[in-house]
Motif scaffolding. Sequence first.
Motif, PDB file in Angstrom:
ATOM      1  N   ARG A 173       0.844  -1.200   0.000  1.00  0.00           N
ATOM      2  CA  ARG A 173       0.000   0.000   0.000  1.00  0.00           C
ATOM      3  C   ARG A 173       0.878   1.249   0.000  1.00  0.00           C
ATOM      4  NH1 ARG A 173      -5.388  -0.762   1.502  1.00  0.00           N
ATOM      5  NH2 ARG A 173      -5.881  -2.866   2.283  1.00  0.00           N
ATOM      6  N   GLU A 174       0.288   2.345  -0.409  1.00  0.00           N
ATOM      7  CA  GLU A 174       0.976   3.635  -0.338  1.00  0.00           C
ATOM      8  C   GLU A 174       1.133   4.012   1.136  1.00  0.00           C
ATOM      9  OE1 GLU A 174       2.920   6.897  -1.956  1.00  0.00           O
ATOM     10  OE2 GLU A 174       2.085   5.146  -2.980  1.00  0.00           O
ATOM     11  N   PRO A 175       2.358   4.297   1.606  1.00  0.00           N
ATOM     12  CA  PRO A 175       2.551   4.641   3.021  1.00  0.00           C
ATOM     13  C   PRO A 175       1.743   5.877   3.400  1.00  0.00           C
ATOM     14  CG  PRO A 175       4.648   4.178   1.956  1.00  0.00           C
ATOM     15  CD  PRO A 175       3.621   4.257   0.860  1.00  0.00           C
ATOM     16  N   PRO A 176       1.389   6.024   4.677  1.00  0.00           N
ATOM     17  CA  PRO A 176       0.610   7.186   5.105  1.00  0.00           C
ATOM     18  C   PRO A 176       1.383   8.496   5.040  1.00  0.00           C
ATOM     19  CG  PRO A 176       1.314   5.907   7.004  1.00  0.00           C
ATOM     20  CD  PRO A 176       1.675   5.104   5.795  1.00  0.00           C
ATOM     21  N   ALA A 177       2.713   8.423   4.981  1.00  0.00           N
ATOM     22  CA  ALA A 177       3.546   9.627   4.902  1.00  0.00           C
ATOM     23  C   ALA A 177       4.907   9.218   4.363  1.00  0.00           C
ATOM     24  CB  ALA A 177       3.684  10.293   6.273  1.00  0.00           C
ATOM     25  N   PRO A 178       5.589  10.125   3.671  1.00  0.00           N
ATOM     26  CA  PRO A 178       6.926   9.780   3.166  1.00  0.00           C
ATOM     27  C   PRO A 178       7.944   9.598   4.273  1.00  0.00           C
ATOM     28  CG  PRO A 178       6.392  12.088   2.714  1.00  0.00           C
ATOM     29  CD  PRO A 178       5.143  11.452   3.215  1.00  0.00           C
ATOM     30  N   ASP A 179       7.794  10.343   5.365  1.00  0.00           N
ATOM     31  CA  ASP A 179       8.709  10.244   6.504  1.00  0.00           C
ATOM     32  C   ASP A 179       7.954   9.585   7.654  1.00  0.00           C
ATOM     33  OD1 ASP A 179      10.474  10.516   8.589  1.00  0.00           O
ATOM     34  OD2 ASP A 179      10.946  12.612   8.209  1.00  0.00           O
ATOM     35  N   LEU A 180       8.156   8.286   7.840  1.00  0.00           N
ATOM     36  CA  LEU A 180       7.401   7.553   8.860  1.00  0.00           C
ATOM     37  C   LEU A 180       7.833   7.926  10.278  1.00  0.00           C
ATOM     38  CD1 LEU A 180       7.118   3.991   7.289  1.00  0.00           C
ATOM     39  CD2 LEU A 180       5.362   5.758   7.458  1.00  0.00           C
ATOM     40  N   ALA A 181       9.101   8.292  10.458  1.00  0.00           N
ATOM     41  CA  ALA A 181       9.536   8.708  11.794  1.00  0.00           C
ATOM     42  C   ALA A 181       8.808   9.981  12.221  1.00  0.00           C
ATOM     43  CB  ALA A 181      11.053   8.927  11.808  1.00  0.00           C
ATOM     44  N   ALA A 182       8.706  10.953  11.310  1.00  0.00           N
ATOM     45  CA  ALA A 182       7.972  12.182  11.622  1.00  0.00           C
ATOM     46  C   ALA A 182       6.486  11.886  11.802  1.00  0.00           C
ATOM     47  CB  ALA A 182       8.182  13.210  10.515  1.00  0.00           C
ATOM     48  N   TYR A 183       5.957  10.974  11.005  1.00  0.00           N
ATOM     49  CA  TYR A 183       4.542  10.597  11.111  1.00  0.00           C
ATOM     50  C   TYR A 183       4.238  10.036  12.498  1.00  0.00           C
ATOM     51  CZ  TYR A 183       0.337   7.753  10.244  1.00  0.00           C
ATOM     52  OH  TYR A 183      -0.899   7.171  10.325  1.00  0.00           O
ATOM     53  N   VAL A 184       5.092   9.135  12.979  1.00  0.00           N
ATOM     54  CA  VAL A 184       4.870   8.535  14.303  1.00  0.00           C
ATOM     55  C   VAL A 184       5.019   9.577  15.397  1.00  0.00           C
ATOM     56  CG1 VAL A 184       5.813   6.897  15.977  1.00  0.00           C
ATOM     57  CG2 VAL A 184       5.488   6.207  13.611  1.00  0.00           C
ATOM     58  N   SER A 185       6.046  10.416  15.310  1.00  0.00           N
ATOM     59  CA  SER A 185       6.258  11.409  16.360  1.00  0.00           C
ATOM     60  C   SER A 185       5.098  12.390  16.442  1.00  0.00           C
ATOM     61  CB  SER A 185       7.578  12.157  16.123  1.00  0.00           C
ATOM     62  OG  SER A 185       7.527  12.907  14.925  1.00  0.00           O
ATOM     63  N   ARG A 186       4.524  12.759  15.285  1.00  0.00           N
ATOM     64  CA  ARG A 186       3.384  13.673  15.303  1.00  0.00           C
ATOM     65  C   ARG A 186       2.174  13.009  15.951  1.00  0.00           C
ATOM     66  NH1 ARG A 186       5.085  14.996   9.922  1.00  0.00           N
ATOM     67  NH2 ARG A 186       3.468  13.629   9.083  1.00  0.00           N
ATOM     68  N   ARG A 187       1.910  11.762  15.592  1.00  0.00           N
ATOM     69  CA  ARG A 187       0.737  11.080  16.129  1.00  0.00           C
ATOM     70  C   ARG A 187       0.882  10.814  17.617  1.00  0.00           C
ATOM     71  NH1 ARG A 187      -2.775   8.848  12.272  1.00  0.00           N
ATOM     72  NH2 ARG A 187      -3.532   7.352  13.814  1.00  0.00           N
ATOM     73  N   VAL A 188       2.086  10.452  18.039  1.00  0.00           N
ATOM     74  CA  VAL A 188       2.308  10.192  19.463  1.00  0.00           C
ATOM     75  C   VAL A 188       2.160  11.468  20.267  1.00  0.00           C
ATOM     76  CG1 VAL A 188       4.034   9.482  21.151  1.00  0.00           C
ATOM     77  CG2 VAL A 188       3.745   8.181  19.043  1.00  0.00           C
ATOM     78  N   SER A 189       2.715  12.574  19.768  1.00  0.00           N
ATOM     79  CA  SER A 189       2.605  13.848  20.477  1.00  0.00           C
ATOM     80  C   SER A 189       1.169  14.345  20.493  1.00  0.00           C
ATOM     81  CB  SER A 189       3.514  14.888  19.829  1.00  0.00           C
ATOM     82  OG  SER A 189       4.859  14.472  19.880  1.00  0.00           O
ATOM     83  N   ALA A 190       0.499  14.279  19.333  1.00  0.00           N
ATOM     84  CA  ALA A 190      -0.862  14.797  19.236  1.00  0.00           C
ATOM     85  C   ALA A 190      -1.815  14.036  20.142  1.00  0.00           C
ATOM     86  CB  ALA A 190      -1.341  14.719  17.788  1.00  0.00           C
TER      87      ALA A 190
END
Length: 356
Positions: free
Chosen positions: A218-235
């Motif tokens: 599948r198409e990943p949810p974001a090109p930068d998965l590390a930034a994607y996880v950090s945003r979701r964890v913080s939010a």
Amino acid sequence: MAETSARLLRLLSLMQGRPDWTGAELAERLGVSGRTVSNDIERLRTLGYPVDATRGAVGGYRLGAGAALPPLLLDDEEAVAVAVGLRTAAGGAVAGIEETSLRALAKLEQVLPSRLRRRVNAVQAYTVPVPAGRPAAVVEPEVLSLLAAACRDRESVRFDYRDHAGGSSRRRVEPLRLVSWGRRWYLVAFDADREDWRTFRVDRIEPRPPAGPRFPPREPPAPDLAAYVSRRVSAAAWRYRARVLVHAPAEVVLERINPAVGVVEALRSDACVLDTGADDVATLAVHLGLLGVDFDVTDPPELVELLGTLSKRYERAISRRMQTREAGSRPRAVSPATTAASSGERSASTRKPRRS
């Protein structure tokens, strides 16, 4: 014989450092003929190293994986990196690898030259780790291995998941990547039942083997998965969220924040939107002030009110400072009596004494 042994070690080091080599490249590096390279390759195979021949226009060699782990040859920088990594892993957040890391480190340090041992010890002696604000969430290495293999083979997995409130649910996901952020591990996966991407803390996952069927990529949810996880964890932990219009290019704002603070969306060449949040509005106000550029805030109302209070407080502080400076530079008022007295004293001091 000594020359041949040294050449074999050099050949083994080259092949461990790069996946594919042509015979001509190896011959040039070793300063020998192609026939000598072929003979040395056969000697490595006799010693148990699986060297595969690669096909192609020029052909070549590749060091394969065998039934047993062959000895590894490391250069100075690689040896130091491995030793430092093992010492870090000994105090990491993966359960069960601390003792294994120490055993491997002991074997490595036993054969390290003194010059390299001094470098490794210097890193250890003069490095002070910052303790975590809360205990690290420990994960089982078997769970990490299972999830990593499922990501590699694109096999769906089923597991029981415990959320932050302690509730449990059954999940069926298509795993994409494992991300290490802070002192925790997260799995980015597509939740088949919810038909959306989700982020799961690995220490809350209890796998239910066996693995499921393979799935198409599948198409990943974001090109930068590390930034994607950090945003979701913080939010997920933010109590207050704000969308801020920043009067500066997106590149400038991105240089001054990290992905855990917020998401930057470019609007124009001189403006962008910062989607950010925090546990309290005071922290938000501080972060915005540290951007060093102009911004507009309309929500949440608590943040707007606090910014108004802070602006008035700063204005009063500047006003008091200006008043103090003006008072210090203003001439002091002198009364007529004081002036007359001073004049009389000056006259008396300058009058010549009478002769007796």
